[in-house]
Design an enzyme around this catalytic site. Structure first.
Site, mmCIF file in Angstrom:
data_model
loop_
_atom_site.group_PDB
_atom_site.id
_atom_site.type_symbol
_atom_site.label_atom_id
_atom_site.label_comp_id
_atom_site.label_asym_id
_atom_site.label_seq_id
_atom_site.Cartn_x
_atom_site.Cartn_y
_atom_site.Cartn_z
ATOM 1 N N MET A 148 -4.658 3.310 -2.667
ATOM 2 C CA MET A 148 -6.097 3.119 -2.469
ATOM 3 C C MET A 148 -6.835 4.418 -2.725
ATOM 4 O O MET A 148 -6.613 5.411 -2.029
ATOM 5 C CB MET A 148 -6.364 2.613 -1.051
ATOM 6 N N GLY B 285 2.493 7.433 -1.191
ATOM 7 C CA GLY B 285 3.275 8.517 -1.766
ATOM 8 C C GLY B 285 4.257 9.115 -0.779
ATOM 9 O O GLY B 285 4.995 10.037 -1.118
ATOM 10 N N GLY B 286 4.284 8.589 0.450
ATOM 11 C CA GLY B 286 5.204 9.075 1.463
ATOM 12 C C GLY B 286 6.473 8.254 1.516
ATOM 13 O O GLY B 286 6.612 7.225 0.841
ATOM 14 N N GLY C 42 3.991 0.778 5.204
ATOM 15 C CA GLY C 42 5.131 1.420 5.838
ATOM 16 C C GLY C 42 4.915 1.691 7.312
ATOM 17 O O GLY C 42 5.558 2.586 7.872
ATOM 18 N N CYS D 278 -9.948 2.510 9.439
ATOM 19 C CA CYS D 278 -9.414 2.407 8.076
ATOM 20 C C CYS D 278 -8.425 1.262 7.967
ATOM 21 O O CYS D 278 -8.446 0.497 6.996
ATOM 22 C CB CYS D 278 -8.760 3.733 7.681
ATOM 23 N N GLY E 90 0.843 -1.186 0.000
ATOM 24 C CA GLY E 90 0.000 0.000 0.000
ATOM 25 C C GLY E 90 0.878 1.235 0.000
ATOM 26 O O GLY E 90 1.579 1.503 0.973
ATOM 27 N N ASP F 207 7.729 6.425 4.014
ATOM 28 C CA ASP F 207 7.676 5.140 4.696
ATOM 29 C C ASP F 207 7.224 4.013 3.770
ATOM 30 O O ASP F 207 7.876 2.966 3.676
ATOM 31 C CB ASP F 207 6.744 5.224 5.913
ATOM 32 N N SER F 208 6.105 4.203 3.093
ATOM 33 C CA SER F 208 5.624 3.138 2.204
ATOM 34 C C SER F 208 6.542 2.963 1.008
ATOM 35 O O SER F 208 6.698 1.849 0.483
ATOM 36 C CB SER F 208 4.194 3.426 1.745
ATOM 37 N N CYS G 229 -6.924 12.229 7.156
ATOM 38 C CA CYS G 229 -6.783 12.498 5.724
ATOM 39 C C CYS G 229 -7.997 13.173 5.118
ATOM 40 O O CYS G 229 -7.866 13.992 4.205
ATOM 41 C CB CYS G 229 -6.454 11.211 4.972
#
Length: 362
Positions: A36, A13-14, A130, A106, A10, A16-17, A203
């Site tokens: 997602m 865009g950061g 992440g 979530c 998943g 960590d992931s 978010c």
């Protein structure tokens, strides 16, 4: 060297992931990146403003990272699941006088239940994110979470509600890393998101105006009601219970000559109860909607460390009652602002035993 296992990551865009995907590819997994799609509006401006970690810039950053890593990348539509399991829950809880935790909802019902089902159906073996946490399988065969090595970044609290099946098909590549190390790995890999700031807000409510969001979402303006003291005296008017949470002092919109705090929210009578600082503390709570991890169940008299909010360091507690989908805790030293609707997560050292949703306190 390939290990012939496929993992869907998943990607928000950061950093960590992005590093999670990078590490898993280095470990030999066949990695697929997925963002997602959860935003509810169609126009680009609204999506960018309200999409948070899943807005248009998140998709663009995640796609660029996937191109750099040379992995397949897709955007999957989870708008329906997000609306049903996160937004409706968020609105309902505030309207009923509780303070929800949408990130936990979530994680359980969108990032895991929906994404995992879709990923397994596509032939993947695992999903990964992440998050800063570790997974262990115990001698009993049960899976559990362990606190991550990242000081101040451990995210096990927000993941306590994952099921055994979900844990068995999950990888957390960042569990052994500190945040600065993750940014260094991103720099070494040449990922353009290496110094991208972390997202801080919910978010879908980037301006933190929860009550305003609820009014826009439902089309119903909140009713004003009374501030009352713990003895029942009317102290003034509040602007709607969605504006308040347990322990709140600032933003009450009324001066009392001494610090006053929200100690209870009564949705049935539309009252917000205010008290002095010492009245915000509680020595007992009841939790429901229980999820077990390391423990297959809890025992009366069992000593645990309990976290009652994400940034809580944890407090010693004793399980005082257990039953069908509930447990109660006693705190030898009273804890501040036990908040109905929030999670209470129980630990044995670094291991997550399980947890539940706070129903009441005293």
């Amino acid at each position: 060297m390939k290990n012939n296992k496929t993992v869907v990551v998943g990607m928000s865009g950061g950093v960590d992931s992005s590093v999670a995907a990078y590490l898993l590819k280095k470990q030999g997994y066949d990695v697929i990146g997925v963002t997602m799609q959860i935003w509810q509006k169609e126009d680009a401006c609204t999506v960018e403003r309200e999409g948070g970690c899943c807005g248009l810039s998140a998709v663009n950053d995640a796609r660029r990272v996937a191109e750099q890593l040379d992995i397949p990348y897709y955007v999957m539509n989870f708008r329906k699941e997000f609306e049903e399991n996160v937004i409706r829950y968020f609105v309902r809880e505030y309207r009923e006088g509780r303070t929800p935790n949408p990130c936990i909802a979530c994680n359980r019902y969108v990032k895991w239940e929906s994404l995992l089902q879709k990923s397994l159906a596509l032939g993947a073996d695992y999903i990964a994110t992440g998050h800063y946490a570790k997974i262990r399988q115990l001698e009993s065969g049960r899976y559990t979470l362990l606190r991550s090595d990242a000081k101040g970044k451990d995210q096990t609290y927000a993941l306590y509600n994952l099921t055994q099946e979900q844990l068995a098909h999950t990888l957390f590549p960042l569990g052994e890393y500190e945040k600065p190390q993750v940014r260094e790995l991103a720099e070494m890999a040449g990922l353009r998101v290496a110094q991208k700031p972390d997202s801080q807000e919910i978010c879908f409510v980037p301006d933190n105006d929860y009550a305003g969001f609820i009014e826009r979402e439902t089309g119903v303006k909140e009713e004003v009601g009374n501030f009352v003291s713990t003895s029942g005296k009317i102290l003034g008017q509040h602007k709607g219970i969605g504006h308040y949470t347990i322990g709140q002092r600032k933003g009450l919109g009324i001066a009392f000559g001494e610090p006053m705090f929200v100690v209870e929210i009564r949705a049935h009578s539309n009252e917000v109860v205010l008290g002095k600082g010492e009245e915000v503390f509680a020595g007992h709570l009841t939790a429901r909607k229980v999820n077990y991890m390391a423990a297959g169940g809890f025992e009366v008299g069992q000593e645990v460390t309990a976290k009652i909010r994400y940034n809580d360091s944890g407090a010693k507690a004793i399980i005082s009652a257990v039953g069908d989908d509930f447990f109660t805790l006693d705190f030898p030293v009273s804890v501040r602002a036990v908040t109905p609707g929030q999670a209470v997560v129980l630990y044995d050292g670094a291991y997550v035993l399980g947890g539940g949703t706070i129903d009441s306190s005293s």
